[in-house]
Design an enzyme around this catalytic site. Structure first.
Site, PDB file in Angstrom:
ATOM      1  N   GLY A 149     -16.794   3.208  -3.615  1.00 59.54           N
ATOM      2  CA  GLY A 149     -17.480   4.503  -3.662  1.00 59.54           C
ATOM      3  C   GLY A 149     -18.844   4.447  -4.335  1.00 59.54           C
ATOM      4  O   GLY A 149     -19.665   5.349  -4.194  1.00 59.54           O
ATOM      5  N   LEU A 150     -19.105   3.356  -5.075  1.00 61.56           N
ATOM      6  CA  LEU A 150     -20.357   3.232  -5.834  1.00 61.56           C
ATOM      7  C   LEU A 150     -21.592   3.351  -4.936  1.00 61.56           C
ATOM      8  O   LEU A 150     -22.629   3.860  -5.358  1.00 61.56           O
ATOM      9  CB  LEU A 150     -20.347   1.866  -6.544  1.00 61.56           C
ATOM     10  CG  LEU A 150     -21.424   1.565  -7.562  1.00 61.56           C
ATOM     11  CD1 LEU A 150     -21.322   2.502  -8.757  1.00 61.56           C
ATOM     12  CD2 LEU A 150     -21.289   0.118  -8.046  1.00 61.56           C
ATOM     13  N   LEU A 151     -21.475   2.876  -3.680  1.00 59.35           N
ATOM     14  CA  LEU A 151     -22.636   2.865  -2.789  1.00 59.35           C
ATOM     15  C   LEU A 151     -22.631   4.037  -1.803  1.00 59.35           C
ATOM     16  O   LEU A 151     -23.159   3.943  -0.706  1.00 59.35           O
ATOM     17  CB  LEU A 151     -22.684   1.522  -2.023  1.00 59.35           C
ATOM     18  CG  LEU A 151     -22.756   0.278  -2.908  1.00 59.35           C
ATOM     19  CD1 LEU A 151     -22.730  -1.002  -2.071  1.00 59.35           C
ATOM     20  CD2 LEU A 151     -24.017   0.302  -3.784  1.00 59.35           C
ATOM     21  N   GLY A 178     -24.070   6.888  -2.571  1.00 52.16           N
ATOM     22  CA  GLY A 178     -25.200   7.752  -2.902  1.00 52.16           C
ATOM     23  C   GLY A 178     -24.841   8.792  -3.955  1.00 52.16           C
ATOM     24  O   GLY A 178     -25.699   9.530  -4.423  1.00 52.16           O
ATOM     25  N   TYR A 190       0.830  -1.212   0.000  1.00 51.73           N
ATOM     26  CA  TYR A 190       0.000   0.000   0.000  1.00 51.73           C
ATOM     27  C   TYR A 190       0.860   1.256   0.000  1.00 51.73           C
ATOM     28  O   TYR A 190       1.750   1.431   0.846  1.00 51.73           O
ATOM     29  CB  TYR A 190      -0.945   0.031   1.205  1.00 51.73           C
ATOM     30  CG  TYR A 190      -2.077  -0.993   1.149  1.00 51.73           C
ATOM     31  CD1 TYR A 190      -2.416  -1.661  -0.027  1.00 51.73           C
ATOM     32  CD2 TYR A 190      -2.823  -1.287   2.282  1.00 51.73           C
ATOM     33  CE1 TYR A 190      -3.448  -2.595  -0.072  1.00 51.73           C
ATOM     34  CE2 TYR A 190      -3.866  -2.220   2.247  1.00 51.73           C
ATOM     35  CZ  TYR A 190      -4.158  -2.869   1.065  1.00 51.73           C
ATOM     36  OH  TYR A 190      -5.180  -3.784   1.035  1.00 51.73           O
TER      37      TYR A 190
HETATM   38  N1  NAP Z   1      -7.291  -7.769   0.197  1.00 49.91           N
HETATM   39  C1  NAP Z   1      -7.385  -6.959  -0.832  1.00 49.91           C
HETATM   40  O1  NAP Z   1      -7.022  -7.306  -1.964  1.00 49.91           O
HETATM   41  C2  NAP Z   1      -7.968  -5.579  -0.635  1.00 49.91           C
HETATM   42  C3  NAP Z   1      -8.389  -4.827  -1.750  1.00 49.91           C
HETATM   43  C4  NAP Z   1      -8.936  -3.565  -1.526  1.00 49.91           C
HETATM   44  C5  NAP Z   1      -9.049  -3.059  -0.234  1.00 49.91           C
HETATM   45  N2  NAP Z   1      -8.619  -3.797   0.824  1.00 49.91           N
HETATM   46  C6  NAP Z   1      -8.704  -3.252   2.217  1.00 49.91           C
HETATM   47  O2  NAP Z   1     -10.011  -2.810   2.468  1.00 49.91           O
HETATM   48  C7  NAP Z   1     -10.009  -1.409   2.818  1.00 49.91           C
HETATM   49  C8  NAP Z   1     -11.257  -0.772   2.274  1.00 49.91           C
HETATM   50  O3  NAP Z   1     -11.311  -0.956   0.864  1.00 49.91           O
HETATM   51  P1  NAP Z   1     -11.869   0.163  -0.088  1.00 49.91           P
HETATM   52  O4  NAP Z   1     -11.153   1.432   0.188  1.00 49.91           O
HETATM   53  O5  NAP Z   1     -11.832  -0.405  -1.470  1.00 49.91           O
HETATM   54  O6  NAP Z   1     -13.365   0.324   0.484  1.00 49.91           O
HETATM   55  P2  NAP Z   1     -14.676   0.816  -0.189  1.00 49.91           P
HETATM   56  O7  NAP Z   1     -15.698   0.711   0.890  1.00 49.91           O
HETATM   57  O8  NAP Z   1     -14.990   0.103  -1.441  1.00 49.91           O
HETATM   58  O9  NAP Z   1     -14.415   2.335  -0.642  1.00 49.91           O
HETATM   59  C9  NAP Z   1     -14.014   3.334   0.238  1.00 49.91           C
HETATM   60  C10 NAP Z   1     -14.017   4.654  -0.547  1.00 49.91           C
HETATM   61  O10 NAP Z   1     -15.344   5.133  -0.661  1.00 49.91           O
HETATM   62  C11 NAP Z   1     -15.316   6.557  -0.671  1.00 49.91           C
HETATM   63  N3  NAP Z   1     -16.111   7.044   0.474  1.00 49.91           N
HETATM   64  C12 NAP Z   1     -16.134   6.577   1.722  1.00 49.91           C
HETATM   65  N4  NAP Z   1     -16.995   7.262   2.500  1.00 49.91           N
HETATM   66  C13 NAP Z   1     -17.530   8.181   1.720  1.00 49.91           C
HETATM   67  C14 NAP Z   1     -18.487   9.203   1.922  1.00 49.91           C
HETATM   68  N5  NAP Z   1     -19.078   9.394   3.117  1.00 49.91           N
HETATM   69  N6  NAP Z   1     -18.811   9.985   0.888  1.00 49.91           N
HETATM   70  C15 NAP Z   1     -18.234   9.813  -0.292  1.00 49.91           C
HETATM   71  N7  NAP Z   1     -17.324   8.850  -0.566  1.00 49.91           N
HETATM   72  C16 NAP Z   1     -16.980   8.058   0.429  1.00 49.91           C
HETATM   73  C17 NAP Z   1     -13.880   6.980  -0.556  1.00 49.91           C
HETATM   74  O11 NAP Z   1     -13.298   7.085  -1.856  1.00 49.91           O
HETATM   75  P3  NAP Z   1     -13.441   8.392  -2.806  1.00 49.91           P
HETATM   76  O12 NAP Z   1     -13.696   9.561  -1.898  1.00 49.91           O
HETATM   77  O13 NAP Z   1     -12.159   8.471  -3.551  1.00 49.91           O
HETATM   78  O14 NAP Z   1     -14.565   8.098  -3.735  1.00 49.91           O
HETATM   79  C18 NAP Z   1     -13.285   5.775   0.147  1.00 49.91           C
HETATM   80  O15 NAP Z   1     -11.893   5.668  -0.035  1.00 49.91           O
HETATM   81  C19 NAP Z   1      -8.686  -0.868   2.267  1.00 49.91           C
HETATM   82  O16 NAP Z   1      -8.226   0.251   2.978  1.00 49.91           O
HETATM   83  C20 NAP Z   1      -7.772  -2.062   2.445  1.00 49.91           C
HETATM   84  O17 NAP Z   1      -7.294  -2.092   3.782  1.00 49.91           O
HETATM   85  C21 NAP Z   1      -8.093  -5.045   0.647  1.00 49.91           C
END
Ligand code: NAP
Length: 322
Positions: A211-213, A215, A53
């Site tokens: 980020g799709l969910l 809203g 990361y």
């Molecule tokens: N094992 C693996 O291969 C793997 C892969 C991916 C992730 N992970 C782990 O899982 C964690 C979470 O994954 P993810 O970041 O992909 O989670 P996610 O739930 O799919 O997306 C989180 C993203 O949603 C957006 N967001 C969150 N709250 C929001 C709000 N209130 N309003 C608007 N946008 C909002 C932000 O991105 P924007 O603001 O840029 O839209 C945020 O970075 C990572 O940090 C990592 O530790 C593991």
């Protein structure tokens, strides 16, 4: 904060795991530190990271936060190995060569003498599973890791690995980490039943579908800012169908008075196989949005209503006798 036991380890973790993929990338060091402090204040003791990361900066920032707060013994620490880390044919994967080098680097950056759950981040087709499992077993015996864990592997492959570990009396995987959200529900078919059958913990990533969910997205709504604009996330949620689910989910939230990020996390959390969702944030405000998941009165009926907003995955090949 609610706490849950991981599988058969007896280790208790907060029902939200905080993912640090944004540390040093989407969130600068100051924002990362502020999120870490807010997590601790909210009772989060469970942190997910990976050696890859932000080019390893995430591990360095997380290690500094834990060290400076003097709270290592209160934290359940996760990191991962497999992704490419340096040039050269052996700078990646799950070979003993790469694992043994990378675990030392992770320990140093995380400023600790042990990793609580060490994940195989992906499947490596070049390394026999036996070689990787044996290396992880050695690390456990050396006290450098407490438990092996696995992410992004098919259920059949994990089941096979559990058998290999048992046959050799090696440390087995105690925790799995698949992607899981209202749009990506494949884990429901094979992986979650495996976790329940074998008493594996399950932490699920991307509960907001990148980020799709939130809203903010829909068939005719694509904000200019945000991670979903990046090519690899667009490929993951390609076509019209994911955006139709996003529209339906947003309309449901509006009609029922739920904040979309909180409901998305509460829904992922409510699958009985799930120990905790891993939430990813770029600001303290986004993190607070996830903490609101605990205020949602999620029960079986609400879980079913939300689940009906997307297609449940096909049940696979198994048929039960009539
Ligand atoms: N094992 C693996 O291969 C793997 C892969 C991916 C992730 N992970 C782990 O899982 C964690 C979470 O994954 P993810 O970041 O992909 O989670 P996610 O739930 O799919 O997306 C989180 C993203 O949603 C957006 N967001 C969150 N709250 C929001 C709000 N209130 N309003 C608007 N946008 C909002 C932000 O991105 P924007 O603001 O840029 O839209 C945020 O970075 C990572 O940090 C990592 O530790 C593991």
């Amino acid at each position: 904060m609610n706490y849950r036991v991981i599988g058969r380890t007896g280790i208790q973790v907060s029902q939200l795991c905080f993912g640090t993929m944004s540390f040093g990338s989407y969130a600068d060091e100051a924002a990362s530190r502020a999120m870490f402090a807010r997590c601790r204040e909210a009772g989060i003791n469970f942190f997910d990271c990976a050696n890859s990361y932000a080019g390893s900066r995430a591990e360095s920032i997380l290690g500094a936060c834990i060290d400076e707060a003097g709270c290592r013994d209160e934290i359940v620490l996760v990191t991962k190995v497999c992704r490419p880390m340096r040039d050269g044919v052996n700078g990646r994967g799950l070979s003993r060569h790469h694992i043994m080098r990378e675990v030392e680097q992770s320990l140093r950056r995380l400023r600790t003498d042990r990793i609580d759950f060490y994940f195989m981040h992906h499947y490596d087709p070049l390394t026999p599973v036996e070689a990787s499992l044996r290396a992880f077993d050695d690390l456990q015996r050396q006290g450098k890791i407490l438990y092996p864990a696995v992410s992004n592997w098919a259920a059949w492959r994990i089941a096979k690995a559990l058998g290999i570990s048992e046959r050799n009396a090696w440390a087995r995987f105690e925790l799995v980490q698949p992607m899981y959200n209202l749009v990506k529900r494949q884990a429901e078919v094979e992986l979650f039943p495996l976790a329940q059958s074998e008493q594996l913990g399950a932490i699920v990533y991307s509960p907001l579908a990148s980020g799709l969910l939130t809203g903010l997205y829909g068939v005719d709504r694509r904000p200019a800012q945000g991670r979903l604009n990046e090519a690899r996330y667009q490929a993951r949620y390609a076509g019209r169908a994911p955006y139709e689910v996003a529209d339906a989910f947003t309309a449901f939230c509006r009609a029922r008075g739920f904040a979309p990020p909180a409901l998305a996390v509460a829904w992922a959390m409510s699958h009985p196989a799930v120990t905790a969702p891993i939430v990813g944030a770029e600001t303290v405000e986004q993190l607070d949005g996830y903490l609101a998941a605990f205020d949602i009165p999620m029960d079986a009926a609400l879980r079913e209503e939300v689940g009906a907003l997307s297609d449940a995955p096909d049940g696979g090949v198994e048929r039960t006798v009539d």
